[in-house]
Design a protein around this motif. Structure first.
Motif, short mmCIF file in Angstrom:
data_model
loop_
_atom_site.label_atom_id
_atom_site.label_comp_id
_atom_site.label_asym_id
_atom_site.label_seq_id
_atom_site.Cartn_x
_atom_site.Cartn_y
_atom_site.Cartn_z
N LEU A 67 -11.75 -19.64 -11.38
CA LEU A 67 -11.60 -20.71 -10.39
C LEU A 67 -12.09 -22.04 -10.97
O LEU A 67 -13.30 -22.28 -11.07
CB LEU A 67 -12.37 -20.38 -9.12
CG LEU A 67 -12.31 -21.45 -8.02
CD1 LEU A 67 -10.88 -21.67 -7.54
CD2 LEU A 67 -13.22 -21.07 -6.85
N TYR A 100 -11.27 -23.61 -1.58
CA TYR A 100 -12.05 -24.24 -2.64
C TYR A 100 -11.20 -25.16 -3.51
O TYR A 100 -11.75 -25.99 -4.25
CB TYR A 100 -12.74 -23.18 -3.51
CG TYR A 100 -13.80 -22.39 -2.77
CD1 TYR A 100 -14.88 -23.03 -2.17
CD2 TYR A 100 -13.74 -21.00 -2.70
CE1 TYR A 100 -15.86 -22.32 -1.50
CE2 TYR A 100 -14.71 -20.28 -2.03
CZ TYR A 100 -15.77 -20.94 -1.43
OH TYR A 100 -16.73 -20.21 -0.76
N LEU A 150 -6.43 -19.93 -10.52
CA LEU A 150 -6.91 -19.11 -9.41
C LEU A 150 -6.48 -17.67 -9.58
O LEU A 150 -5.40 -17.40 -10.12
CB LEU A 150 -6.35 -19.66 -8.10
CG LEU A 150 -6.77 -18.99 -6.78
CD1 LEU A 150 -8.24 -19.30 -6.48
CD2 LEU A 150 -5.88 -19.47 -5.63
N TYR A 196 -11.39 -15.55 -4.52
CA TYR A 196 -11.90 -16.89 -4.19
C TYR A 196 -11.01 -17.47 -3.09
O TYR A 196 -9.78 -17.46 -3.21
CB TYR A 196 -11.85 -17.81 -5.40
CG TYR A 196 -12.77 -17.43 -6.53
CD1 TYR A 196 -14.14 -17.68 -6.46
CD2 TYR A 196 -12.26 -16.85 -7.68
CE1 TYR A 196 -14.98 -17.34 -7.50
CE2 TYR A 196 -13.09 -16.51 -8.73
CZ TYR A 196 -14.46 -16.75 -8.64
OH TYR A 196 -15.28 -16.41 -9.68
#
Length: 313
Positions: free
Chosen positions: A160, A100, A90, A96
């Motif tokens: 991601l 998620y 990440l 992001y």
């Protein structure tokens, strides 16, 4: 351990505490987890903030580089220390949403996948507050690099992702820059791991400055594409040179028909050289493509050797 989250950080003092608190909220829903924050030679207070946070939160493992070594090297450092059955990567700037993470892991388990990618460029994906130039370059890079892979993947350069640990344990990673993400995908696909994308939203950075060097990133992605599919480079150049030679040949044939052809003109030699050179480059591209196809066997051997070394430790 169930989940390992890797976050590369370089001069992210504005984002350190916000990011760690947000990801911790998500990861606390799992029985066991670790957060691996890799300080990539920051010159600000990033490392100090990480160490202070780690003193109160034992689930945070702080890894550090003495100098800035690039995203690829930072991720590799994290991979070496990751203990989770699932490894998540990440960004440090919350471009992001950490929510998620749960979706990636759920998709990985429910569909028995090996890699799940958060994709802003697939159908259903979104971008928000991204500068036009950055967005344009990113889209073009993903289209070009994606073309070089065997599967139709919309976002090949994004960080991601969720990996089964077996994937990382099976691949010899060489990249030290942003090209690490397409490299892992390329090798994983070649070995036979299952990959899938899910739609996500990519948001513009709110705090701090982007560390992405667009020129060097674009060049590295182009070089990766040519390495994966050399015929893209040699085919275009070879066909272009052949086309120049053919145009010259048509012009000379026209002169022959109208009776004005001079066989001693340099254009005759130029035409022959262009056609021969174009064909040679096309042949070279074909040979390079065949060599590139052999990499699949090399990756499988690397996988077996790497897994064997891990068992012997």
């Amino acid at each position: 351990m169930e989940v390992s989250l890797i976050i590369p950080m370089y001069n992210e003092e504005d984002n350190v505490l916000i990011t760690l608190n947000e990801v911790k909220k998500v990861l606390e829903t799992y029985p066991s987890y670790q957060i691996l924050a890799v300080d990539d030679g920051s010159s600000d207070q990033t490392l100090a903030l990480l160490e202070e946070y780690a003193s109160e939160n034992p689930e945070l493992v702080v890894l550090k580089h003495p100098v800035n070594m690039g995203m690829g090297r930072a991720l590799k450092t994290g991979f070496e220390k990751a203990e989770g059955d699932v490894i998540i990567t990440l960004d440090a700037d919350l471009s992001y949403d950490p929510k998620y993470i749960t979706e990636l892991i759920q998709e990985l388990h429910e569909n028995h996948l090996d890699i799940v990618i958060g994709s802003q460029y697939m159908a259903g994906g979104e971008t928000e507050d991204i500068p036009f130039i950055r967005l344009f370059v990113s889209k073009m890079a993903n289209k070009i690099v994606g073309y070089a892979l065997d599967k139709n993947i919309s976002t090949v350069t994004g960080i991601l992702r969720a990996y089964r640990k077996e994937v990382i344990d099976s691949i010899e990673i060489e990249a030290t820059g942003t090209e690490i993400n397409p490299e892992i995908l390329s090798k994983a696909i070649a070995i036979g791991f299952e990959v899938k994308e899910i739609p996500v939203k990519l948001k513009g950075r709110k705090l701090g400055e982007s560390k992405v060097q667009f020129r060097s990133t674009t060049i590295s992605h182009l070089l990766f594409t040519f390495y994966e599919k050399p015929m893209i480079l040699f085919g275009v150049i070879g066909l272009l040179i052949c086309l120049i030679g053919i145009i010259a040949a048509i012009y000379l044939f026209y002169q022959y028909l109208v009776g004005t052809l001079d066989p001693n003109r340099p254009l005759m030699l130029f035409m022959v050289l262009m056609i021969i050179a174009g064909i040679q480059i096309l042949i070279f591209g074909f040979v390079a493509t065949q060599i590139s196809l052999l990499k699949r066997e090399i990756y499988i051997i690397q996988k077996e050797n790497k897994l064997m070394r891990k068992k012997l430790k």
